[in-house]
Design a protein around this motif. Structure first.
Motif, short mmCIF file in Angstrom:
data_model
loop_
_atom_site.label_atom_id
_atom_site.label_comp_id
_atom_site.label_asym_id
_atom_site.label_seq_id
_atom_site.Cartn_x
_atom_site.Cartn_y
_atom_site.Cartn_z
N ALA A 114 0.80 -1.27 -0.17
CA ALA A 114 0.08 0.02 0.02
C ALA A 114 0.95 1.31 0.12
O ALA A 114 0.52 2.09 -0.64
N GLY A 115 2.15 1.30 0.85
CA GLY A 115 2.99 2.55 0.80
C GLY A 115 3.44 2.60 -0.74
O GLY A 115 3.68 3.76 -1.11
N LEU A 116 4.05 1.62 -1.12
CA LEU A 116 4.53 1.72 -2.47
C LEU A 116 3.84 2.01 -3.66
O LEU A 116 3.97 2.91 -4.64
N ARG A 117 2.45 1.39 -3.40
CA ARG A 117 1.20 2.17 -4.38
C ARG A 117 1.04 3.54 -4.30
O ARG A 117 0.97 4.17 -5.42
N PHE A 118 0.96 3.95 -3.10
CA PHE A 118 0.71 5.45 -2.79
C PHE A 118 1.93 6.00 -3.48
O PHE A 118 1.67 7.39 -4.19
N VAL A 119 2.91 5.77 -3.39
CA VAL A 119 4.40 6.61 -3.73
C VAL A 119 4.24 6.44 -5.14
O VAL A 119 4.75 7.61 -5.95
N LEU A 120 4.31 5.25 -5.84
CA LEU A 120 4.10 5.44 -7.08
C LEU A 120 3.31 5.92 -7.91
O LEU A 120 3.14 6.29 -9.29
#
Length: 436
Positions: free
Chosen positions: A232-238
Motif C-alpha cells: 500500500a505504501g509503495l502504491r501510494f508513492v508510485l
C-alpha cells in the motif's frame, strides 16, 4: 511554470514552533551527538583490534545493512504504533548496547562482537530515523514544516558531522570505555527528553482544510499483514507523481553523493596536496555550508515556489561538484564544498516538507521509509561506481561526471512537476501537485 513569490502570514524568523517541537529538537540533538561519536568510534575500535581495510569496510556494510533489510517493515511499524515510543525505545536500545559494550568490549574487541554492535545500532537507527520525521507534521503547524526541518537538519550537521567526530577522538584518547559510555549516555538523555512529549495518539491534530487526511485501509490491506501494508505504501508513492519523481531524484543524488564522498579523501591528498588536517578543514567547509543552507532554505521557500527551489538547488549542487572537480587549489575547493552544502539543504528541506504535506497521516512512516531506502540504498552503488571511474579515468573525473549527471538529471526528472500558483501559505499551496 511561472509563479509569484509567496508571502507568509507571520515573519519567517519569528515562527513559534511550540513546546512539543522543542522537546523533539532537544532529543534529536542528544541522539545526533551520540551518532557523531559512535560513527567515529566504531571504526577506530575496529582499526585498533583488527587493522585490516576489509574489516573496516565490513563494519560500514553491517551498520547500513538494516536499511536494506528493514526499512520498509520499519515504515509499517511506524504507521501502526506510537511514533514517540518507537524513537524513545530505539534510543534506549542504543544506550543499553553502548553501555554494555563499554563493560565488555573496551579492552578486547572481537570483530564479530563489534559487527553485532554495529548491526544492533543500525536497526535502532532505522526505526528512529523513520519515526522521528513522521512525527513532525503532528507537532508543528503545517506552515512551519520547512523551518522545523531546517532546525533539525542544523542540529544534525553540527552535532553529528562537526562536533561528534573530534569529540570521539578525544574520548578515545582517554579510554575506549569512556567513549562508549559517553555515546550510551547521550542516547539515554535523548530517550528521557522524549518523555516531555505526550503519546502521539491519532487524535493529536485534526487535518487542516486541504491537508491530506488519514484514510481507511484499502480492502484487503490489513488482511495482507506487513506485506500488504508495504504494498500500500509503495502504491501510494508510485501513484503520485511528485513523490515518485522527487524520490527518483533523491536516489540519483544518493548515488552521486556517495561516489563523490568516497573519492574526496583521495582528491584532497593527490589533487590538492592536503594532509589530514587539510582534509578535515575541507569537510568542515562543507558542514558550514550545510548549516548556512539549513537557515537559508526555509527563508527561500517563503519567497519561491517549492518545486522551483528544490529543482534548481539540486541542479546547483551538481554544478558545485563540477566546480570541485575543476579545482586545483584548496580555497576554491573549500568554497565549492561550502556551496554544495548550501544547495544540498536547498533541496533536502523543501522536498522533505513537501512529502510530509502530501502524505496522509497513516502513511507517513511508509513514505519516509521508501524515501530513506531510495536515498541511501543507492549509496553502495555510487561508491563502487566512483571507484571504478577514478581507476579508469581520474579522481577529478568522478566529480565532473557526477556533477554533470546530477544537474542534468535534476532538470529532466523534476521538469514535469508544476510550481504551485497559490499565494496562500496554507496546505492548499501544494494542491496542484497532487495530480497523478
Amino acid at each position: 511554470m511561472g509563479s509569484t513569490a509567496r508571502s507568509r502570514t507571520r515573519p519567517a524568523g519569528r515562527a513559534d514552533l511550540g513546546r512539543p517541537f522543542r522537546w523533539l529538537w532537544a532529543s534529536a540533538a542528544a541522539s545526533n551527538a551520540g551518532d557523531g561519536i559512535t560513527r567515529t568510534l566504531l571504526p577506530l575500535l575496529v582499526v585498533a583490534h583488527h587493522p585490516d581495510p576489509a574489516a573496516v569496510a565490513g563494519l560500514t556494510a553491517v551498520n547500513m545493512l538494516p536499511w536494506l533489510l528493514f526499512a520498509l517493515p520499519a515504515g509499517v511499524l511506524v504507521d501502526r504504533a506510537d511514533r514517540r515510543r518507537i524513537v524513545l525505545g530505539s534510543n534506549l536500545v542504543r544506550a543499553a548496547a553502548l553501555l554494555g559494550a563499554a563493560l565488555v568490549l573496551a579492552d578486547d574487541g572481537p570483530l564479530a562482537a563489534l559487527y553485532a554492535l554495529a548491526f544492533v545500532l543500525g536497526i535502532a537507527e532505522t526505526l528512529a530515523d523513520t519515526a522521528a520525521p513522521a512525527m513532525l507534521p503532528r507537532l508543528v503547524d503545517e506552515r512551519h514544516l520547512e523551518r522545523a526541518n531546517g532546525r533539525l537538519s542544523a542540529a544534525q550537521i553540527v552535532l553529528n558531522e562537526t562536533v561528534g567526530p573530534p569529540v570521539a577522538g578525544l574520548l578515545m584518547g582517554l579510554t575506549a570505555a569512556v567513549a562508549l559510555a559517553t555515546g550510551g549516555a547521550l542516547y539515554a538523555v535523548a530517550a528521557l527528553l522524549l518523555l516531555g512529549l505526550a503519546p502521539l495518539a491519532r487524535t493529536t491534530r485534526e487535518p487542516t482544510p486541504g491537508e491530506p487526511a488519514s484514510r481507511e485501509p484499502a480492502p484487503g490491506e490489513r488482511a495482507g499483514g506487513v506485506l500488504g501494508d508495504i504494498r500500500a505504501g509503495l502504491r501510494f508513492v508510485l501513484g503520485h507523481r511528485p513523490l515518485r519523481l522527487t524520490l527518483a531524484a533523491s536516489a540519483l543524488y544518493g548515488v552521486v553523493f556517495s561516489a563523490a564522498f568516497s573519492m574526496l579523501v583521495l582528491f584532497s591528498a593527490r589533487t590538492l596536496g592536503l594532509g589530514e588536517t587539510g582534509y578535515g578543514l575541507l569537510l568542515t567547509a562543507g558542514s558550514l555550508g550545510a548549516v548556512a543552507g539549513s537557515w537559508l532554505a526555509p527563508r527561500a521557500d517563503d519567497r519561491l515556489p517549492t518545486v522551483r527551489l528544490a529543482r534548481w538547488s539540486l541542479a546547483a549542487s551538481g554544478a558545485a561538484y563540477v566546480a570541485l572537480g575543476l579545482s586545483r587549489h584548496p580555497v576554491p575547493a573549500a568554497l565549492a564544498l561550502a556551496a554544495n552544502g548550501v544547495f544540498m539543504m536547498g533541496w533536502n528541506i523543501p522536498v522533505m516538507s513537501l512529502r510530509q504535506r502530501l502524505t496522509p497521516e497513516d502513511l507517513q512512516g511508509r513514505v519516509m521509509s521508501v524515501s530513506r531506502l531510495c536515498a541511501w540504498g543507492g549509496m553502495p552503488v555510487g561508491a563502487a561506481l566512483g571507484g571504478l571511474l577514478a581507476a579508469a579515468v581520474s579522481v577529478p573525473a568522478v566529480f565532473l561526471v557526477g556533477g554533470a549527471v546530477l544537474s542534468t538529471g535534476a532538470l529532466l526528472l523534476l521538469a514535469p512537476l508544476r510550481d504551485d500558483r497559490t499565494p496562500d501559505p496554507g496546505p492548499q499551496k501544494h494542491s496542484d501537485l497532487l495530480d497523478k
